[in-house]
Scaffold this motif. Sequence first.
Motif, PDB file in Angstrom:
ATOM      1  N   HIS A  80       8.046 -13.117   3.281  1.00  0.00           N
ATOM      2  CA  HIS A  80       7.687 -11.697   3.819  1.00  0.00           C
ATOM      3  C   HIS A  80       7.316 -11.392   2.708  1.00  0.00           C
ATOM      4  O   HIS A  80       7.952 -11.414   1.851  1.00  0.00           O
ATOM      5  CB  HIS A  80       9.311 -10.912   4.212  1.00  0.00           C
ATOM      6  N   PRO A  81       6.166 -10.397   2.903  1.00  0.00           N
ATOM      7  CA  PRO A  81       5.546  -9.744   2.142  1.00  0.00           C
ATOM      8  C   PRO A  81       5.605  -8.705   1.396  1.00  0.00           C
ATOM      9  O   PRO A  81       5.933  -7.979  -0.228  1.00  0.00           O
ATOM     10  CB  PRO A  81       4.365  -9.399   2.237  1.00  0.00           C
ATOM     11  N   GLY A 109       0.709  -0.915  -0.067  1.00  0.00           N
ATOM     12  CA  GLY A 109      -0.117  -0.009  -0.002  1.00  0.00           C
ATOM     13  C   GLY A 109       0.864   1.302   0.027  1.00  0.00           C
ATOM     14  O   GLY A 109       0.484   2.374  -0.400  1.00  0.00           O
ATOM     15  N   LYS A 110       2.227   1.329   0.490  1.00  0.00           N
ATOM     16  CA  LYS A 110       2.974   2.462   0.438  1.00  0.00           C
ATOM     17  C   LYS A 110       3.494   2.286  -1.021  1.00  0.00           C
ATOM     18  O   LYS A 110       3.772   2.419  -1.810  1.00  0.00           O
ATOM     19  CB  LYS A 110       3.919   1.941   1.271  1.00  0.00           C
ATOM     20  N   GLY A 151       0.342   2.952  -4.226  1.00  0.00           N
ATOM     21  CA  GLY A 151       0.384   2.178  -3.714  1.00  0.00           C
ATOM     22  C   GLY A 151      -0.153   1.310  -4.670  1.00  0.00           C
ATOM     23  O   GLY A 151      -0.186   1.432  -6.004  1.00  0.00           O
ATOM     24  N   ILE A 152       0.558  -0.667  -5.025  1.00  0.00           N
ATOM     25  CA  ILE A 152       0.331  -1.373  -5.909  1.00  0.00           C
ATOM     26  C   ILE A 152      -1.494  -1.358  -5.817  1.00  0.00           C
ATOM     27  O   ILE A 152      -1.699  -2.052  -4.294  1.00  0.00           O
ATOM     28  CB  ILE A 152       0.624  -2.498  -5.713  1.00  0.00           C
ATOM     29  N   SER A 153      -1.994  -2.516  -6.855  1.00  0.00           N
ATOM     30  CA  SER A 153      -2.801  -2.692  -7.156  1.00  0.00           C
ATOM     31  C   SER A 153      -3.437  -3.642  -7.231  1.00  0.00           C
ATOM     32  O   SER A 153      -3.244  -4.380  -7.673  1.00  0.00           O
ATOM     33  CB  SER A 153      -4.125  -1.680  -7.832  1.00  0.00           C
ATOM     34  N   PHE A 154      -4.214  -4.372  -6.104  1.00  0.00           N
ATOM     35  CA  PHE A 154      -3.629  -6.464  -5.523  1.00  0.00           C
ATOM     36  C   PHE A 154      -5.269  -6.627  -5.389  1.00  0.00           C
ATOM     37  O   PHE A 154      -5.567  -5.229  -3.922  1.00  0.00           O
ATOM     38  CB  PHE A 154      -3.069  -6.791  -4.681  1.00  0.00           C
ATOM     39  N   GLU A 155      -5.195  -7.817  -5.021  1.00  0.00           N
ATOM     40  CA  GLU A 155      -6.060  -7.944  -4.255  1.00  0.00           C
ATOM     41  C   GLU A 155      -5.928  -9.581  -3.831  1.00  0.00           C
ATOM     42  O   GLU A 155      -4.447  -9.740  -4.249  1.00  0.00           O
ATOM     43  CB  GLU A 155      -7.556  -8.586  -5.051  1.00  0.00           C
ATOM     44  N   ILE A 156      -6.249 -10.497  -2.600  1.00  0.00           N
ATOM     45  CA  ILE A 156      -5.972 -11.085  -1.420  1.00  0.00           C
ATOM     46  C   ILE A 156      -7.151 -12.317  -2.059  1.00  0.00           C
ATOM     47  O   ILE A 156      -8.144 -12.292  -1.505  1.00  0.00           O
ATOM     48  CB  ILE A 156      -5.316 -11.103  -0.185  1.00  0.00           C
ATOM     49  N   ILE A 157      -6.597 -13.807  -2.843  1.00  0.00           N
ATOM     50  CA  ILE A 157      -7.740 -14.692  -3.184  1.00  0.00           C
ATOM     51  C   ILE A 157      -7.015 -15.419  -2.134  1.00  0.00           C
ATOM     52  O   ILE A 157      -5.969 -16.157  -1.687  1.00  0.00           O
ATOM     53  CB  ILE A 157      -7.365 -15.267  -4.232  1.00  0.00           C
TER      54      ILE A 157
END
Lengths: 243, 80
Positions: A107-108, A29-30, A38-44
């Motif tokens: 680590h993300p 997000g930073k 930040g990056i445009s993302f989703e977590i599935i």
Amino acid sequence: MVKYSILLPTYNERENLPLIVWLLMKHLGKSTELSSDGISFEIIVIDDGSPDGTQDVVKQLQQIYGSEKIVLRPREKKLGLGTAYVHGLKYAKGEFIIIMDADLSHHPKFILDFIRKQKEKDYDIVTGSRYIDHGGVYGWDLKRKIISRGANYVAQVLLRPGASDLTGSFRLYKRDVLQRLVESCISKGYVFQMEMLVRANRANYTLAEVPITFVDRVYGQSKLGGNEIVSYVMGLLKLFIST
Amino acid sequence: MIKAVEWAIGGVVAVAIWSGMLLNLSSLDLDAFEKHLVLYVPLYAVISFGLISLGIICYRVATFRDCPEAAEELQHVGTL
């Protein structure tokens, strides 16, 4: 427009999941040179019917972050990694798919490195390697290191796969590349991750590596026994004669 | 090409060259030491490969980086 879909196969991760999600939000997000907000993302989250209430935790996280950001697509029971990716892909909206472990061994923060690397030459795959540069491992004794390096060496000699770390599972794929590779792979476990990279190499997909650190929190519990080594060798031989 | 096939072809070529040399040993202009070498080259090749491989693996294990700082960082994540 979601650009990056992070596939998180989970089994009994009720404690680690909030931390992983928090870390993903924090690092992706930073504001960076990649994007100012930040990056445009989703977590599935692909949970295989965890008995410890992992899915309840996911639902709570959805209350906080929204169900667009955290997508829950569970399955009824433990069905294996390859099929988890296939399942997740059906719902993923991103152009790029990131696969990682949900137990905090990955680590993300490294995802930003993957993204940067991918953009350099529009690579089809970027994979994390524990063996290069400032990559490394924490929590492995000498025996484990010897097995890891030995097994990797044998795979390198026999298969010449074009990547230094074959059994890692922290990677970024272009969506259609992952789709095609997963459909052509038949192995399980460590060998599945190896097969993905070997088949990618044979299909001439472009690949780059990024150093990552791997904090092993599971090793103490799951000893690397004779059985695992035998199935690794069998898997290696199968790849040797088929790729 | 499938790796097993590559190795098989490589193996056949190597054996062909070696047997060629073996069969014509007397007609080659070699001294006793060189003749001995030709005879035993497969054994020496396997031994060398084994030793070099061991060396490579030892080197890689020795330089395998530990990352205690990564474990440290993880320790503090939940405590903020």
